[in-house]
Design an enzyme around this catalytic site. Structure first.
Site, mmCIF file in Angstrom:
data_model
loop_
_atom_site.group_PDB
_atom_site.id
_atom_site.type_symbol
_atom_site.label_atom_id
_atom_site.label_comp_id
_atom_site.label_asym_id
_atom_site.label_seq_id
_atom_site.Cartn_x
_atom_site.Cartn_y
_atom_site.Cartn_z
ATOM 1 N N THR A 177 -9.849 -3.844 -7.529
ATOM 2 C CA THR A 177 -8.979 -2.715 -7.201
ATOM 3 C C THR A 177 -9.725 -1.393 -7.308
ATOM 4 O O THR A 177 -10.693 -1.265 -8.068
ATOM 5 C CB THR A 177 -7.780 -2.698 -8.165
ATOM 6 O OG1 THR A 177 -7.040 -1.479 -7.992
ATOM 7 C CG2 THR A 177 -8.237 -2.741 -9.614
ATOM 8 N N ASP A 178 -9.241 -0.385 -6.584
ATOM 9 C CA ASP A 178 -9.816 0.957 -6.707
ATOM 10 C C ASP A 178 -9.424 1.619 -8.032
ATOM 11 O O ASP A 178 -10.010 2.635 -8.423
ATOM 12 C CB ASP A 178 -9.407 1.846 -5.538
ATOM 13 C CG ASP A 178 -7.901 2.046 -5.403
ATOM 14 O OD1 ASP A 178 -7.127 1.438 -6.182
ATOM 15 O OD2 ASP A 178 -7.482 2.802 -4.504
ATOM 16 N N GLU A 179 -8.479 1.027 -8.757
ATOM 17 C CA GLU A 179 -8.047 1.644 -10.014
ATOM 18 C C GLU A 179 -9.130 1.614 -11.089
ATOM 19 O O GLU A 179 -9.054 2.351 -12.072
ATOM 20 C CB GLU A 179 -6.765 0.974 -10.511
ATOM 21 C CG GLU A 179 -5.594 1.188 -9.565
ATOM 22 C CD GLU A 179 -4.255 0.824 -10.174
ATOM 23 O OE1 GLU A 179 -4.083 1.023 -11.391
ATOM 24 O OE2 GLU A 179 -3.389 0.341 -9.426
ATOM 25 N N TYR A 237 -4.354 -2.659 -17.190
ATOM 26 C CA TYR A 237 -4.637 -3.416 -15.970
ATOM 27 C C TYR A 237 -6.006 -3.062 -15.404
ATOM 28 O O TYR A 237 -6.855 -3.931 -15.180
ATOM 29 C CB TYR A 237 -3.561 -3.157 -14.913
ATOM 30 C CG TYR A 237 -3.990 -3.533 -13.521
ATOM 31 C CD1 TYR A 237 -4.340 -4.845 -13.214
ATOM 32 C CD2 TYR A 237 -4.077 -2.575 -12.503
ATOM 33 C CE1 TYR A 237 -4.758 -5.197 -11.932
ATOM 34 C CE2 TYR A 237 -4.492 -2.922 -11.224
ATOM 35 C CZ TYR A 237 -4.827 -4.222 -10.942
ATOM 36 O OH TYR A 237 -5.242 -4.563 -9.684
ATOM 37 N N LYS A 246 -9.537 -5.295 -15.041
ATOM 38 C CA LYS A 246 -10.199 -5.540 -13.763
ATOM 39 C C LYS A 246 -11.628 -4.998 -13.777
ATOM 40 O O LYS A 246 -12.540 -5.602 -13.203
ATOM 41 C CB LYS A 246 -9.403 -4.924 -12.612
ATOM 42 C CG LYS A 246 -8.104 -5.640 -12.300
ATOM 43 C CD LYS A 246 -8.310 -7.090 -11.892
ATOM 44 C CE LYS A 246 -8.975 -7.217 -10.532
ATOM 45 N NZ LYS A 246 -9.073 -8.652 -10.102
#
Length: 356
Positions: free
Chosen positions: A136-138, A161, A165
């Protein structure tokens, strides 16, 4: 020509099922889905792929390393596309343990299962094997008002989260650098589209608005996300797994930045057009207390993917959202049981400590 065989972990979830359907229905591949079948998984998501006879579901937890090792050895895939993850930020705030276990320990188990299998391959089979780790870009944290996330952007995760990741991304890269496992990593922006579990923003707003319920918007609604239609993402993942350079990262984004408030308002307007009500659905919008650690802006630069591999998004936000709204209107038989038995639209993400 031999049909490509692919293992897709998390393949009964939202993005995983879109990928499974794409591989089977568009690329004529054989797909083995491994999924724990948690609340966010749904076998109906892959029914069209299973109907071809070229998609099989194995219900198993990726954290069970011996089971993963046995499955990979038995199935003999050319590619493993690893998407299985706990993915909802709000749930990670109220229950981070599952995220650490699935996203970190589960990724470790998959990498080791893949390494054991790959080590026994020879010749072209060994050269052609690929492990795609989907992220993810998060992991990059929050952008200011300008700029974009690049593949070289330093990691700065904010939520349990995104931290889990980020850890799994580092594991995947380490298995490439230390053991030579043929790994490629992808990081995507916010996905939306058919079969999206209704706790996420777009399906939640669609269904709440249809039922005349309040539409909660965090803070002042100014948080910005880059939206990517899930079927565009599925095409990108297959391409990255097949043609991506080993050890590299590819960012996948839709170039569709919108504030959360703009997204909610657009859904309201689309529903008002298709299913007119007694009053404009924008009147249902309610601003609520912001999420803890809420990143303000994400935006991805997908130039590397577009230039090196030739990928292009086929949907912009307007066309993709129109398709998504129409899908939910046409598929109440899919989401109605979920709203009644799994998730009815209540707020998640309240940060109370977990018990050991």
């Amino acid at each position: 020509m031999t049909r490509k065989k692919v293992i897709v972990t998390g393949g009964a979830g939202f993005i995983g099922s879109a990928l499974a359907r794409h591989l089977v229905l568009e690329e004529d591949a054989e797909v083995v889905v491994i999924d724990k079948m948690t609340y966010a998984a749904n076998r109906a998501n892959i029914a069209s792929a299973e109907a071809t006879g070229r998609c099989r579901l194995i219900v198993e937890d990726i954290c069970h390393q011996q089971a993963m090792t046995d499955i990979v050895a038995r199935e003999k895939p050319q590619q493993i596309l690893h998407l299985a993850a706990e993915s909802h930020v709000d749930r990670s705030i109220s229950g981070p343990r599952d995220f650490v276990e699935t996203n970190v320990i589960g990724t470790y188990a998959m990498l080791e299962a893949a390494r054991a299998y790959w080590a026994g391959l020879k010749g072209a089979e060994k050269d052609d094997f690929r492990f795609l780790h989907v992220s993810t870009d998060e992991v990059y944290g929050s952008l200011g008002p300008e700029g974009l996330f690049h593949e070289t952007t330093p990691y700065d995760p904010s939520s349990p989260y995104s931290a889990s990741k980020a850890a799994s991304d580092h594991l995947a890269k380490a298995w490439f650098r230390t053991y030579g496992l043929p790994v490629v990593v992808s990081n995507c922006s916010n996905n939306y589209g058919p079969y999206h579990f209704p706790e996420k923003l777009i399906p939640l707003v669609i269904l709440n608005a249809l039922e005349g319920k309040e539409l909660p918007v965090y803070g002042d609604g100014s948080n910005i996300r880059d939206w990517l239609y899930v079927e565009d993402h599925a095409r990108a993942l297959s391409l990255i797994a097949t043609k991506g350079e080993l050890g590299e990262t590819y960012n996948v984004g839709g170039r569709n930045e919108r504030t959360n408030l703009q997204v909610v308002e657009k859904i309201c307007d689309e529903l008002d057009k298709l299913v007119p009500g007694e009053r404009p659905r924008r009147e249902l919008i309610r601003f609520v207390t912001d999420r803890p650690g809420h990143d303000h802006r994400y935006a991805i630069d997908a130039t590397k993917l577009e230039t090196d591999l030739g990928w292009r998004a086929q949907e912009n936000f307007e066309t993709g959202l129109a398709k998504t709204v129409r899908w939910y209107l046409d598929n109440a038989d899919w989401w109605t049981p979920l709203r009644k038995t799994v998730y009815s639209g209540e707020r998640l993400g309240l940060s109370e400590p977990q018990k050991a």
